[in-house]
Design an enzyme around this catalytic site. Structure first.
Site, PDB file in Angstrom:
ATOM      1  N   TYR A   1       0.820  -1.211   0.000  1.00 16.94           N
ATOM      2  CA  TYR A   1       0.000   0.000   0.000  1.00 16.94           C
ATOM      3  C   TYR A   1       0.854   1.262   0.000  1.00 16.94           C
ATOM      4  O   TYR A   1       1.800   1.400   0.772  1.00 16.94           O
ATOM      5  CB  TYR A   1      -0.919   0.028   1.234  1.00 16.94           C
ATOM      6  CG  TYR A   1      -1.634   1.348   1.415  1.00 16.94           C
ATOM      7  CD1 TYR A   1      -2.710   1.675   0.598  1.00 16.94           C
ATOM      8  CD2 TYR A   1      -1.208   2.275   2.364  1.00 16.94           C
ATOM      9  CE1 TYR A   1      -3.365   2.885   0.735  1.00 16.94           C
ATOM     10  CE2 TYR A   1      -1.857   3.492   2.512  1.00 16.94           C
ATOM     11  CZ  TYR A   1      -2.930   3.797   1.693  1.00 16.94           C
ATOM     12  OH  TYR A   1      -3.560   5.001   1.821  1.00 16.94           O
TER      13      TYR A   1
ATOM     14  N   HIS B   1      -2.894  16.243  -2.890  1.00 20.45           N
ATOM     15  CA  HIS B   1      -3.176  16.425  -1.472  1.00 20.45           C
ATOM     16  C   HIS B   1      -2.887  17.844  -0.986  1.00 20.45           C
ATOM     17  O   HIS B   1      -3.231  18.193   0.148  1.00 20.45           O
ATOM     18  CB  HIS B   1      -2.372  15.419  -0.638  1.00 20.45           C
ATOM     19  CG  HIS B   1      -2.909  14.013  -0.715  1.00 20.45           C
ATOM     20  ND1 HIS B   1      -3.307  13.437  -1.888  1.00 20.45           N
ATOM     21  CD2 HIS B   1      -3.111  13.071   0.253  1.00 20.45           C
ATOM     22  CE1 HIS B   1      -3.723  12.206  -1.654  1.00 20.45           C
ATOM     23  NE2 HIS B   1      -3.629  11.952  -0.359  1.00 20.45           N
TER      24      HIS B   1
ATOM     25  N   ASN C   1       2.685  11.675   5.460  1.00 19.06           N
ATOM     26  CA  ASN C   1       1.841  10.883   6.335  1.00 19.06           C
ATOM     27  C   ASN C   1       2.263  11.073   7.781  1.00 19.06           C
ATOM     28  O   ASN C   1       3.402  10.795   8.129  1.00 19.06           O
ATOM     29  CB  ASN C   1       1.938   9.405   5.943  1.00 19.06           C
ATOM     30  CG  ASN C   1       0.623   8.689   6.168  1.00 19.06           C
ATOM     31  OD1 ASN C   1       0.390   8.154   7.234  1.00 19.06           O
ATOM     32  ND2 ASN C   1      -0.222   8.685   5.166  1.00 19.06           N
TER      33      ASN C   1
ATOM     34  N   TYR D   1     -14.318  33.594  46.320  1.00 19.99           N
ATOM     35  CA  TYR D   1     -13.741  32.381  45.737  1.00 19.99           C
ATOM     36  C   TYR D   1     -12.630  32.700  44.731  1.00 19.99           C
ATOM     37  O   TYR D   1     -11.672  31.938  44.592  1.00 19.99           O
ATOM     38  CB  TYR D   1     -14.823  31.581  45.002  1.00 19.99           C
ATOM     39  CG  TYR D   1     -15.839  30.909  45.891  1.00 19.99           C
ATOM     40  CD1 TYR D   1     -15.796  31.030  47.278  1.00 19.99           C
ATOM     41  CD2 TYR D   1     -16.856  30.144  45.334  1.00 19.99           C
ATOM     42  CE1 TYR D   1     -16.737  30.416  48.078  1.00 19.99           C
ATOM     43  CE2 TYR D   1     -17.807  29.515  46.131  1.00 19.99           C
ATOM     44  CZ  TYR D   1     -17.745  29.661  47.507  1.00 19.99           C
ATOM     45  OH  TYR D   1     -18.677  29.040  48.299  1.00 19.99           O
TER      46      TYR D   1
ATOM     47  N   ARG E   1      -9.701  33.209  47.138  1.00 23.32           N
ATOM     48  CA  ARG E   1      -9.461  32.134  48.089  1.00 23.32           C
ATOM     49  C   ARG E   1      -9.214  30.781  47.415  1.00 23.32           C
ATOM     50  O   ARG E   1      -8.452  29.951  47.910  1.00 23.32           O
ATOM     51  CB  ARG E   1     -10.679  32.036  49.022  1.00 23.32           C
ATOM     52  CG  ARG E   1     -10.515  31.084  50.148  1.00 23.32           C
ATOM     53  CD  ARG E   1     -11.701  30.967  51.075  1.00 23.32           C
ATOM     54  NE  ARG E   1     -12.890  31.709  50.767  1.00 23.32           N
ATOM     55  CZ  ARG E   1     -14.127  31.281  51.025  1.00 23.32           C
ATOM     56  NH1 ARG E   1     -14.300  30.092  51.573  1.00 23.32           N
ATOM     57  NH2 ARG E   1     -15.175  32.006  50.743  1.00 23.32           N
TER      58      ARG E   1
ATOM     59  N   PHE F   1      -1.233   6.940  12.325  1.00 23.94           N
ATOM     60  CA  PHE F   1      -1.451   8.279  11.787  1.00 23.94           C
ATOM     61  C   PHE F   1      -2.667   8.966  12.397  1.00 23.94           C
ATOM     62  O   PHE F   1      -2.860  10.159  12.222  1.00 23.94           O
ATOM     63  CB  PHE F   1      -1.641   8.209  10.269  1.00 23.94           C
ATOM     64  CG  PHE F   1      -2.684   7.208   9.852  1.00 23.94           C
ATOM     65  CD1 PHE F   1      -4.030   7.456  10.059  1.00 23.94           C
ATOM     66  CD2 PHE F   1      -2.316   6.008   9.275  1.00 23.94           C
ATOM     67  CE1 PHE F   1      -4.998   6.529   9.698  1.00 23.94           C
ATOM     68  CE2 PHE F   1      -3.273   5.074   8.901  1.00 23.94           C
ATOM     69  CZ  PHE F   1      -4.623   5.338   9.111  1.00 23.94           C
TER      70      PHE F   1
ATOM     71  N   GLU G   1     -11.613   6.269   5.141  1.00 23.44           N
ATOM     72  CA  GLU G   1     -11.199   6.982   6.353  1.00 23.44           C
ATOM     73  C   GLU G   1     -12.479   7.416   7.051  1.00 23.44           C
ATOM     74  O   GLU G   1     -12.884   8.574   6.993  1.00 23.44           O
ATOM     75  CB  GLU G   1     -10.300   8.166   5.975  1.00 23.44           C
ATOM     76  CG  GLU G   1      -9.028   7.711   5.269  1.00 23.44           C
ATOM     77  CD  GLU G   1      -8.312   8.830   4.515  1.00 23.44           C
ATOM     78  OE1 GLU G   1      -8.753   9.992   4.619  1.00 23.44           O
ATOM     79  OE2 GLU G   1      -7.333   8.526   3.820  1.00 23.44           O
TER      80      GLU G   1
END
Length: 641
Positions: free
Chosen positions: A164, A194, A291, A379, A382, A428, A513
């Site tokens: 792959y 990409h 990647n 608060y 404190r 990944f 994905e």
């Protein structure tokens, strides 16, 4: 030879100039000529002579006279824009230039190196690499691992094994086998397709962090990259050649594909790259490069380091506010916090004791109300150890995850040289840093939420016993009225930004994905939340120092007086209304540069040495302070304290 970077209609052009006697007009014409040359239709122009234009600086937008000589009008490697007559005089060109890129005009190559081995990078190291303090070199062990990993890839290609991403397509195309003679084209197409990010580019510091982290992951030797290519990437980093990486486009699973593709695009001579020597220009150089989760993690490193810095300074700012509001130190008693021994809580309470009234550091302000009838404080004063404390523990938790990510192999497939095989997995996936950074945003936000309430107490005369909005002649002057509104607005904005991005997932890549982390947005919004926290605490710091003015001639403790003096070195007291934004920015800069911590830390640590037995272990928060790390901070002598 002088060189200028010129923006023409959305494109950046590097224009060298052999003669500094040439004019601004020549530079504009030459840039237009180069622009026309690169366009099939000449950009809609007949010739350069048909074009009428103005030239202006990118920084400050100042218009230049076309008749001025370049040596007089511009600095070497300055960024300018050619605005063509008839085009809209839009300022939108500025976001297309990396923010703050002009800061690199005075960039100096670092002399020191950090050795990267893929196993020992720290968050501090990565932030310093981003700031340009170091160059990079690989350890011999890392080089050998990279070479052995590459040998596996070469064997796969030679034996025509189906693997792959190496001899197949990607995602939905994982079953499509690619012919050997098309493998180079496969890798180039991968990077091109990409590179689809949008938005403003990463600023230079963040781009350097992204690049350095990618190098560190590749150095682990599980990616299959060639040593020659990796060394080219390192040379690119060391020369501060920075690819144009848009900040939006990653869903944080299958790695940060879009940002890392833009990172690789410049290496194959496409897209945009910038260096302090050449300006915008062309560059030179697959799956090994794109990647991984480095976008999320590199931004996460900056977020963790900035969160650590503002968290420890928040204790100092809050202590100063408590002094101004004439609060008590009893809530920080050691025995109280020993009964609920969270490390962050114990450390914050300790810092308050080290800064506030004690035999070690007496306070005239505290002495002035020692016998008042107030039993306890609100608060927001404190409960600082409890509220600030969990923020410290949150940061420590997130830092541990980010540090593991820094030195993890996140590629797919993984190349195991010792087994001579590749295995596809899911390292990944960005869920770890995504969840951690969402948690960081939620945690760090609380510092702003409680700070805004303390600002309200400082500005409200019924709560502070000080003039309304900390200014004389109220009505004529509004003082800190709208500064408090700004703090409230930032806190409200943070509430939306703290919604976790990692609870969302959208299936991508034709359902291959089908679960993603959305970690890129988690990282970017965490940084935005942290910036808002810094700004709110800057406003509180200014307000507390202004409150001190109304308590004079009384003095607070020595460390808090040092903090007051630091603030007054950049911001004068508020006598009457004036433009406040620069004061807030100046105080923000003090916090960003950790100046407030630097002046107070020696006193805190001196107090620690005298009040904590050596046998008692310090919290991780205390260890992580590193106020002496790479700084020769001098601890004051006892008589100075």
């Amino acid at each position: 030879m002088p060189r200028y970077t010129v923006h023409v209609r959305g494109e950046w052009l590097a224009v060298p100039c052999q003669d500094a006697q040439l004019t601004v007009g020549w530079l504009g014409r030459e840039a237009v000529r180069r622009y026309i040359k690169n366009k099939p239709d000449n950009g809609g122009f007949g010739s350069v002579d048909d074009v009428h234009f103005l030239v202006r600086r990118c920084k400050g937008l100042g218009l230049l006279d076309n008749g001025d000589r370049l040596e007089v009008a511009l600095e070497d490697n300055e960024f300018v824009e050619v605005v063509i007559e008839g085009d809209a005089m839009s300022p939108d060109f500025i976001p297309s230039q990396p923010e703050g890129v002009y800061l690199y005009s005075k960039y100096r190559e670092p002399e020191k190196y950090i050795d990267l081995d893929g196993d020992s990078l720290t968050t501090e190291d990565l932030v310093n690499l981003g700031k340009g303090h170091y160059k990079i070199k690989l350890t011999p062990t890392a080089e050998k691992r990279v070479q052995k990993s590459r040998e596996v890839i070469d064997s796969i290609i030679k034996e025509k094994t189906v693997v792959y991403g190496i001899t197949t397509g990607f995602g939905k195309f994982a079953r499509t086998v690619i012919p050997i003679n098309k493998l180079q084209e496969l890798q180039v197409n991968l990077v091109r397709s990409h590179s689809s990010g949008v938005g403003k580019p990463l600023i230079p510091e963040r781009c350097r962090m992204l690049l350095a982290l990618r190098i560190n992951v590749l150095a682990k030797g599980y990616s299959g990259i060639s040593l020659e290519t990796l060394k080219q990437v390192i040379e690119m980093f060391n020369a501060s050649c920075l690819p144009y990486v848009p900040e939006k486009g990653t869903v944080g699973a299958s790695g940060d594909l879009a940002p890392l593709s833009h990172l690789a695009l410049g290496l194959i001579g496409e897209g945009k790259m910038w260096s302090p020597k050449s300006g915008w220009a062309d560059a030179k150089y697959g799956l090994a490069l794109i990647n991984g989760t480095q976008m999320i993690t590199s931004l996460g490193c900056e977020a963790v380091e900035r969160a650590s810095a503002i968290a420890r300074q928040a204790d100092i700012v809050a202590a100063l506010t408590l002094e101004v509001l004439k609060g008590t130190t009893k809530a920080f008693d050691t025995d109280i916090h020993a009964l609920r021994p969270h490390r962050g809580q114990i450390e914050v309470a300790f810092r308050f004791r080290s800064l506030l009234d004690s035999d070690h550091h007496p306070s005239e302000i505290a002495e002035s109300h020692r016998f008042c009838d107030r039993v306890q404080d609100a608060y927001t004063l404190r409960c600082c150890p409890q509220v600030h404390g969990v923020v410290n523990d949150t940061i420590a938790f997130v830092k541990n995850i980010i540090t593991i990510e820094l030195n993890s192999a996140t590629d797919n497939p993984m190349v195991f040289a010792n087994r001579g095989e590749t295995i596809s997995g899911g390292n990944f996936h960005g869920e770890y840093p995504a969840k951690a950074l969402d948690y960081l945003a939620i945690g760090i936000h609380e510092l702003a939420a409680i700070s805004e309430r303390r600002i309200e107490r400082l500005c409200n005369p019924s709560l502070s016993e000080l003039p309304a909005f900390l200014v004389a002649e109220g009505g004529l002057n509004s003082g800190f009225m709208i500064a408090h509104c700004t703090a409230a607005a930032l806190v409200s904005e943070n509430k939306a930004l703290c919604h976790p991005s990692s609870v969302d997932s959208l299936s991508t890549s034709a359902a291959t994905e089908d679960h993603v982390s959305m970690g890129g947005w988690a990282a970017r919004k965490a940084l935005r939340v942290i910036e808002h926290v810094e700004q709110v605490l800057a406003i509180e710091l200014l307000a507390a120092c202004q409150g001190i003015e109304f308590l004079r001639p009384l003095k607070t403790t020595t460390p808090l007086e040092k903090v007051y003096d630091l603030v007054r070195s950049v911001v004068r007291p508020w006598i009457k209304d004036r433009f406040m934004a620069p004061d807030i920015e100046a105080a923000h800069r003090l916090l960003l540069e950790q100046k407030v911590w630097e002046v107070a830390a020696p006193y805190i640590e001196k107090y620690r040495m005298e009040h904590i037995p050596e046998s008692r272990p310090l919290s991780p928060t205390a260890f992580s302070l590193k106020f002496l790390h790479k700084k020769s901070t001098k601890i004051p002598e006892t008589e100075d304290l």
